[in-house]
Design a protein around this motif. Structure first.
Motif, PDB file in Angstrom:
ATOM      1  N   VAL A  90      -6.136  27.828 -10.913  1.00 51.20           N
ATOM      2  CA  VAL A  90      -5.090  27.881 -11.942  1.00 51.20           C
ATOM      3  C   VAL A  90      -4.291  29.170 -11.802  1.00 51.20           C
ATOM      4  CG1 VAL A  90      -4.687  28.097 -14.424  1.00 51.20           C
ATOM      5  CG2 VAL A  90      -6.228  26.342 -13.560  1.00 51.20           C
ATOM      6  N   PHE A  91      -4.989  30.302 -11.654  1.00 52.03           N
ATOM      7  CA  PHE A  91      -4.289  31.577 -11.500  1.00 52.03           C
ATOM      8  C   PHE A  91      -3.511  31.641 -10.183  1.00 52.03           C
ATOM      9  CE2 PHE A  91      -7.445  33.652 -14.550  1.00 52.03           C
ATOM     10  CZ  PHE A  91      -6.569  33.522 -15.608  1.00 52.03           C
ATOM     11  N   LEU A  92      -4.054  31.060  -9.126  1.00 56.48           N
ATOM     12  CA  LEU A  92      -3.353  31.024  -7.847  1.00 56.48           C
ATOM     13  C   LEU A  92      -2.084  30.186  -7.944  1.00 56.48           C
ATOM     14  CD1 LEU A  92      -3.572  31.999  -4.903  1.00 56.48           C
ATOM     15  CD2 LEU A  92      -4.759  29.862  -4.401  1.00 56.48           C
ATOM     16  N   ALA A  93      -2.156  29.061  -8.635  1.00 49.71           N
ATOM     17  CA  ALA A  93      -0.966  28.228  -8.828  1.00 49.71           C
ATOM     18  C   ALA A  93       0.071  28.954  -9.679  1.00 49.71           C
ATOM     19  CB  ALA A  93      -1.354  26.904  -9.477  1.00 49.71           C
ATOM     20  N   LEU A  95       0.506  32.199  -9.836  1.00 50.62           N
ATOM     21  CA  LEU A  95       1.114  33.217  -8.968  1.00 50.62           C
ATOM     22  C   LEU A  95       2.110  32.583  -8.015  1.00 50.62           C
ATOM     23  CD1 LEU A  95       1.208  36.136  -7.856  1.00 50.62           C
ATOM     24  CD2 LEU A  95      -0.647  35.470  -6.336  1.00 50.62           C
ATOM     25  N   ALA A  96       1.750  31.435  -7.429  1.00 47.79           N
ATOM     26  CA  ALA A  96       2.661  30.757  -6.496  1.00 47.79           C
ATOM     27  C   ALA A  96       3.942  30.318  -7.209  1.00 47.79           C
ATOM     28  CB  ALA A  96       1.961  29.554  -5.881  1.00 47.79           C
ATOM     29  N   ALA A  97       3.818  29.868  -8.458  1.00 48.63           N
ATOM     30  CA  ALA A  97       5.000  29.450  -9.218  1.00 48.63           C
ATOM     31  C   ALA A  97       5.907  30.643  -9.504  1.00 48.63           C
ATOM     32  CB  ALA A  97       4.573  28.774 -10.522  1.00 48.63           C
ATOM     33  N   ARG A  98       5.307  31.789  -9.837  1.00 42.30           N
ATOM     34  CA  ARG A  98       6.112  32.985 -10.088  1.00 42.30           C
ATOM     35  C   ARG A  98       6.822  33.440  -8.819  1.00 42.30           C
ATOM     36  NH1 ARG A  98       2.164  36.865 -13.425  1.00 42.30           N
ATOM     37  NH2 ARG A  98       1.662  35.392 -15.052  1.00 42.30           N
ATOM     38  N   LEU A  99       6.100  33.445  -7.713  1.00 43.24           N
ATOM     39  CA  LEU A  99       6.704  33.901  -6.463  1.00 43.24           C
ATOM     40  C   LEU A  99       7.793  32.946  -5.998  1.00 43.24           C
ATOM     41  CD1 LEU A  99       3.599  35.223  -4.494  1.00 43.24           C
ATOM     42  CD2 LEU A  99       5.397  36.549  -5.604  1.00 43.24           C
ATOM     43  N   SER A 100       7.602  31.659  -6.196  1.00 39.95           N
ATOM     44  CA  SER A 100       8.639  30.710  -5.778  1.00 39.95           C
ATOM     45  C   SER A 100       9.879  30.843  -6.671  1.00 39.95           C
ATOM     46  CB  SER A 100       8.118  29.288  -5.814  1.00 39.95           C
ATOM     47  OG  SER A 100       7.840  28.893  -7.139  1.00 39.95           O
ATOM     48  N   ALA A 101       9.684  31.247  -7.920  1.00 41.21           N
ATOM     49  CA  ALA A 101      10.832  31.460  -8.813  1.00 41.21           C
ATOM     50  C   ALA A 101      11.618  32.706  -8.410  1.00 41.21           C
ATOM     51  CB  ALA A 101      10.359  31.580 -10.258  1.00 41.21           C
ATOM     52  N   LEU A 102      10.935  33.687  -7.816  1.00 40.43           N
ATOM     53  CA  LEU A 102      11.614  34.903  -7.401  1.00 40.43           C
ATOM     54  C   LEU A 102      12.431  34.712  -6.130  1.00 40.43           C
ATOM     55  CD1 LEU A 102       8.853  37.592  -8.015  1.00 40.43           C
ATOM     56  CD2 LEU A 102      10.928  37.233  -9.333  1.00 40.43           C
ATOM     57  N   TYR A 103      11.975  33.842  -5.262  1.00 41.19           N
ATOM     58  CA  TYR A 103      12.644  33.697  -3.961  1.00 41.19           C
ATOM     59  C   TYR A 103      13.294  32.400  -3.805  1.00 41.19           C
ATOM     60  CZ  TYR A 103       9.888  37.788  -2.883  1.00 41.19           C
ATOM     61  OH  TYR A 103       9.338  39.042  -2.896  1.00 41.19           O
TER      62      TYR A 103
END
Length: 103
Positions: A90-93, A95-103
């Protein structure tokens, strides 16, 4: 374990200080640049940027604890391996969602 904890804590203390100073410098320069580009006063812009940063920073602690509670609430002894793996995913997903929103 004690042989690694103390040196790791000292190292983390020194590096965290450098990172927080860098965060403050970046946040201030971004706020001043935003104020200059939009013809706003400097001090309120810096205050607003800092307020938003600390608000998001504090909310991540609350949200993280709520997610942990929801995933591990029916587990005894701190959670089973499956519960901990689910929490990690859940935490990994997140983090991935936040990073994909940044880039």
């Amino acid at each position: 374990m004690g042989y690694t904890m103390v040196p790791a804590s000292v190292y983390l203390g020194f590096t965290a200080a450098i990172i927080w100073v860098g965060k403050g410098t970046y946040l201030t320069s971004a706020a001043l640049s935003h104020a200059r580009d939009n013809n706003l006063p400097d001090r309120p812009a810096v205050g607003r940027f800092n307020g938003e940063f600390w608000g998001v920073f504090a909310s991540t602690q609350v949200i993280g604890n709520l997610i942990s509670f929801a995933v591990l609430r029916n587990r005894k002894g701190g959670g089973t391996v499956t519960g901990k793996n689910l929490l990690f995913l859940v935490f990994l997903a997140s983090l991935a969602a936040r990073l994909s929103a940044l880039y």
